[in-house]
Structure formats: structure tokens, C-alpha cells
Write a protein that holds these residues in place. Structure first.
Motif, mmCIF file in Angstrom:
data_model
loop_
_atom_site.group_PDB
_atom_site.id
_atom_site.type_symbol
_atom_site.label_atom_id
_atom_site.label_comp_id
_atom_site.label_asym_id
_atom_site.label_seq_id
_atom_site.Cartn_x
_atom_site.Cartn_y
_atom_site.Cartn_z
ATOM 1 N N PHE A 154 0.847 -1.192 0.000
ATOM 2 C CA PHE A 154 0.000 0.000 0.000
ATOM 3 C C PHE A 154 0.886 1.247 0.000
ATOM 4 C CE2 PHE A 154 -2.124 -3.381 2.357
ATOM 5 C CZ PHE A 154 -3.352 -3.459 1.721
ATOM 6 N N PRO A 155 1.415 1.660 -1.149
ATOM 7 C CA PRO A 155 2.306 2.823 -1.171
ATOM 8 C C PRO A 155 1.661 4.083 -0.571
ATOM 9 C CG PRO A 155 2.407 1.657 -3.251
ATOM 10 C CD PRO A 155 1.276 1.051 -2.471
ATOM 11 N N TYR A 165 -6.464 6.252 -2.802
ATOM 12 C CA TYR A 165 -7.191 5.018 -3.087
ATOM 13 C C TYR A 165 -8.701 5.245 -3.094
ATOM 14 C CZ TYR A 165 -2.658 3.059 -1.969
ATOM 15 O OH TYR A 165 -1.308 2.775 -1.956
ATOM 16 N N THR A 166 -9.407 4.353 -3.829
ATOM 17 C CA THR A 166 -10.864 4.416 -3.884
ATOM 18 C C THR A 166 -11.478 3.169 -3.249
ATOM 19 O OG1 THR A 166 -11.188 3.219 -5.976
ATOM 20 C CG2 THR A 166 -10.676 5.593 -6.123
ATOM 21 N N MET A 171 -9.037 8.128 -0.415
ATOM 22 C CA MET A 171 -8.441 7.595 0.806
ATOM 23 C C MET A 171 -6.914 7.631 0.782
ATOM 24 S SD MET A 171 -10.712 4.231 1.716
ATOM 25 C CE MET A 171 -11.063 3.713 0.044
ATOM 26 N N THR A 172 -6.343 7.804 1.960
ATOM 27 C CA THR A 172 -4.901 7.633 2.138
ATOM 28 C C THR A 172 -4.614 6.133 2.212
ATOM 29 O OG1 THR A 172 -5.039 7.590 4.538
ATOM 30 C CG2 THR A 172 -4.761 9.777 3.488
ATOM 31 N N TYR A 177 -7.206 3.158 3.367
ATOM 32 C CA TYR A 177 -7.488 2.051 2.466
ATOM 33 C C TYR A 177 -7.160 0.703 3.135
ATOM 34 C CZ TYR A 177 -7.588 -0.961 -1.642
ATOM 35 O OH TYR A 177 -7.876 -1.981 -2.512
ATOM 36 N N LYS A 178 -6.064 0.645 3.854
ATOM 37 C CA LYS A 178 -5.704 -0.593 4.579
ATOM 38 C C LYS A 178 -6.844 -1.036 5.492
ATOM 39 C CE LYS A 178 -0.760 0.114 5.015
ATOM 40 N NZ LYS A 178 0.345 0.344 5.974
ATOM 41 N N LYS A 179 -7.437 -0.084 6.209
ATOM 42 C CA LYS A 179 -8.553 -0.408 7.095
ATOM 43 C C LYS A 179 -9.754 -0.911 6.303
ATOM 44 C CE LYS A 179 -7.104 2.808 10.635
ATOM 45 N NZ LYS A 179 -7.268 4.154 11.180
#
Length: 126
Positions: free
Chosen positions: A3-4, A9-10, A115-116, A120-122
Motif C-alpha cells: 500500500f504505497p 485510493y478508492t 483515501m490515504t 485504504y488498509k482499514k
């Protein structure tokens, strides 16, 4: 899973990278390509096509399924990645060689709503 931090992110699992000239590069995330499996074909709208935010700009065909690609922001397609003729590049390098399109952005404020990496990870449970 990768996840750079320099990308946005969407919810539809696209990533966005703002380039130096203000255009954006768009592709699907590492998470998305892993969920799809082996990508065998990518089709996008042509250079010059005008897109609304969330409009379908193409499809990704994998061994398991076909998925729509959604524009993360409104704009016009400036470039399509010719390397996608070898669609497996989406699996091997989703953030570098596997990008899909570049867009000239109509409303830069739309980028701020994406999203950051942490957000996005969450979303994907990482």
C-alpha cells in the motif's frame, strides 16, 4: 500486501498517483489484483475520452471473473498504458508497469476526497 503511501485510493480498489504535470495515473491496487487472480486482458476507453467521477473507464478480465474499472476523478484520458497488451503486468507490478490510464483532472478537489494508504488498509482489513 503493498500500500504505497504516496498514492490515494478508492473504495473500488483503484489507486491514483498525481504526476508532476498535475495529471494522474490510475491503476488497480495490489489487493484488487490478488482478489481477481491471474489477469488475462485489460480494456480501457481510448485517449481523449471524457469521464465523470465513478464512471466505468474499462474492464479487467481475469481467469475467475471480469471487473469494471471506475474513474476515481472526473477528467479526460490523456494516455493508455501500452504495456497492458501483456495483461499479466497488472499482477506482477500493479503500481508501476501495470498502471491503466492517465487522466487530465477536471476538479483537483476530488483528489482530496480519496483515501490515504492508512484509510485504504482499514477498508480491506489490513
Amino acid at each position: 500486501m503493498n500500500f504505497p503511501d504516496d498514492l490515494r485510493y478508492t473504495n473500488d480498489h483503484e489507486w491514483v498517483k498525481v504526476l508532476e504535470d498535475g495529471t494522474v495515473r490510475v491503476g488497480i491496487t495490489d489487493f484488487a489484483q490478488s482478489e481477481l487472480g491471474d489477469v488475462v486482458f485489460v480494456e480501457t476507453k481510448p485517449v481523449g475520452a471524457s469521464l465523470k467521477q465513478h464512471e466505468v473507464f474499462g474492464t479487467v478480465e481475469a481467469v475467475k471473473t471480469v471487473a469494471d474499472l471506475f474513474a476515481p476523478v472526473a477528467g479526460s484520458i490523456k494516455a493508455v498504458n501500452e504495456a497492458l497488451d501483456a495483461a499479466e503486468v497488472v499482477n506482477t507490478s500493479p503500481y508501476e508497469e501495470g498502471w491503466m490510464i492517465e487522466l487530465t483532472v477536471d476538479d483537483p478537489a476530488q483528489l482530496e476526497a480519496l483515501m490515504t494508504a492508512e484509510q485504504y488498509k482499514k477498508t480491506v482489513g489490513e
